[in-house]
Enzyme design. Structure first.
Site, PDB file in Angstrom:
ATOM      1  N   SER A 291       2.830  10.154   5.139  1.00 58.96           N
ATOM      2  CA  SER A 291       2.336  10.576   6.458  1.00 58.96           C
ATOM      3  C   SER A 291       0.860  10.957   6.484  1.00 58.96           C
ATOM      4  O   SER A 291       0.304  11.145   7.568  1.00 58.96           O
ATOM      5  CB  SER A 291       3.166  11.745   6.974  1.00 58.96           C
ATOM      6  OG  SER A 291       4.402  11.274   7.405  1.00 58.96           O
TER       7      SER A 291
ATOM      8  N   VAL B  27       5.566  12.897   2.642  1.00 54.31           N
ATOM      9  CA  VAL B  27       6.766  13.110   1.816  1.00 54.31           C
ATOM     10  C   VAL B  27       6.634  12.533   0.403  1.00 54.31           C
ATOM     11  O   VAL B  27       7.529  12.718  -0.417  1.00 54.31           O
ATOM     12  CB  VAL B  27       8.075  12.578   2.458  1.00 54.31           C
ATOM     13  CG1 VAL B  27       8.503  13.443   3.618  1.00 54.31           C
ATOM     14  CG2 VAL B  27       7.966  11.121   2.828  1.00 54.31           C
TER      15      VAL B  27
HETATM   16  N1  GLN Z   1       7.372   7.160   5.907  1.00 51.27           N
HETATM   17  C1  GLN Z   1       7.936   8.468   6.100  1.00 51.27           C
HETATM   18  C2  GLN Z   1       8.948   8.456   7.237  1.00 51.27           C
HETATM   19  O1  GLN Z   1       8.694   7.825   8.192  1.00 51.27           O
HETATM   20  C3  GLN Z   1       6.818   9.429   6.389  1.00 51.27           C
HETATM   21  C4  GLN Z   1       7.303  10.833   6.585  1.00 51.27           C
HETATM   22  C5  GLN Z   1       6.397  11.870   6.002  1.00 51.27           C
HETATM   23  O2  GLN Z   1       5.593  11.611   5.120  1.00 51.27           O
HETATM   24  N2  GLN Z   1       6.586  13.080   6.440  1.00 51.27           N
HETATM   25  O3  GLN Z   1       9.975   9.054   7.180  1.00 51.27           O
END
Ligand code: GLN
Length: 309
Positions: A64, A261
């Protein structure tokens, strides 16, 4: 300025006994394979000096954090008109929450929750094939970091495409409200690839330096955005960059920041430095546990909090 290398070394020493804390994201199978026992941190000051510690050169999935770069691109394309598509308020909800979307008729709360980022990707796609939009983002990030070696990890993108049920739900929901201009699988194709950008702490701190330096990268001389836009992106990171942990991050760290994440956090000390930290173990709201702890130590030891020392 205090001896930043000594500060980083002292943070590393305090973090080391805790390495491995938190829980690696496992809803994206490819991320579940990452060794949790890693920690890296890099600082790039506005006068171009670089400080590193631990696994600062190891590339990780920025997830993200990519939303900051996509937001910058979207603002460059449509300017303030972007705010017709997405709000600017903290959500107080999880990054992948769907509840507010229904209340707010398919307009996501802010550009950093998943729904908002999907809307931003849709904006960047205007007039492009999905492949071109993702190419534009990759070129932009390489330009920002002045580093052509940055890549997208296709395995991570594929893994998330296969398991991204919630993101499909969010995007379908917005499409039903006629809030996406492009087909859901195209928009998510772009979104999953942007999240799969693979960068080290040093590359990330370099790429985001313009946000610490009034919109220009002092090391490359590139002017990226106006000072006003840099200030506003920082404001959004401070209020919305950590989902339902944003208040807590502001309380403990006091810097604009964006988490992912993959365990990375990018943070900005305006006028001073950009910072990236990475450790894969996450806390309950999906932010790097040791990353946040290290940034709290950094803010306390340098006095860099935007709320005063
Ligand atoms: N690619 C992840 C998702 O869409 C990104 C989420 C994150 O980094 N918080 O769930």
């Amino acid at each position: 300025m205090a001896d930043l290398q000594a500060t980083l070394d002292s943070i590393y020493a305090d973090i080391q006994p805790r390495i491995g804390e938190g829980k690696v994201a496992d809803y994206i199978p490819e991320l579940a394979k990452v060794d949790p026992k890693q920690f890296g941190m890099a600082i790039v000051t506005v006068d171009g000096k670089v400080y590193r510690v631990g696994d600062a050169d190891t590339a990780f999935s920025i997830q993200s954090i990519s939303k900051v770069f996509m937001l910058t691109l979207a603002l460059g394309k449509v300017g303030e008109g972007l705010w017709k598509r997405v709000g600017r308020e903290p959500s107080g909800s999880a990054f992948n929450s769907i509840v507010q979307l229904e209340h707010e008729s398919g307009i996501p709360r802010n550009p950093f929750i998943n729904a908002g980022a999907i809307a931003v990707s849709d904006v960047v796609m205007a007039g492009h094939a999905p492949r071109e939009a993702i190419g534009e983002l990759l070129r932009f990030v390489r330009y920002l970091a002045d580093d052509e070696s940055i890549t997208i990890d296709d395995k991570v993108a594929r893994s998330e495409t296969q398991t991204g049920y919630r993101n499909f739900a969010l995007a379908n929901f917005m499409r039903a409200y006629r809030k996406l201009d492009h087909p859901v699988d195209h928009v998510l194709g772009v979104y999953f690839h942007q999240c799969a950008l693979s960068m080290s702490c040093e590359q990330l701190a370099r790429a985001g330096l313009f946000l610490a330096a009034r919109g220009s990268n002092p090391t490359t001389g590139h002017s990226v955005v106006s000072p006003k836009r840099a200030r506003r992106i920082n404001a959004l990171m401070l209020t919305c960059g950590h989902y339902d942990g944003s208040g807590d991050f502001a309380y403990h760290v006091g810097l604009p920041g964006k988490s992912g994440v993959g365990g990375g956090i990018f943070a900005v000390a305006p006028g001073i430095a950009s910072i990236a930290v990475w450790s894969p173990g996450l806390n309950k709201v999906g932010n790097s546990q040791l990353g946040a702890a290290a940034l709290e130590m950094l803010a306390a030891r340098t006095g860099w909090s935007v709320f005063g020392d």
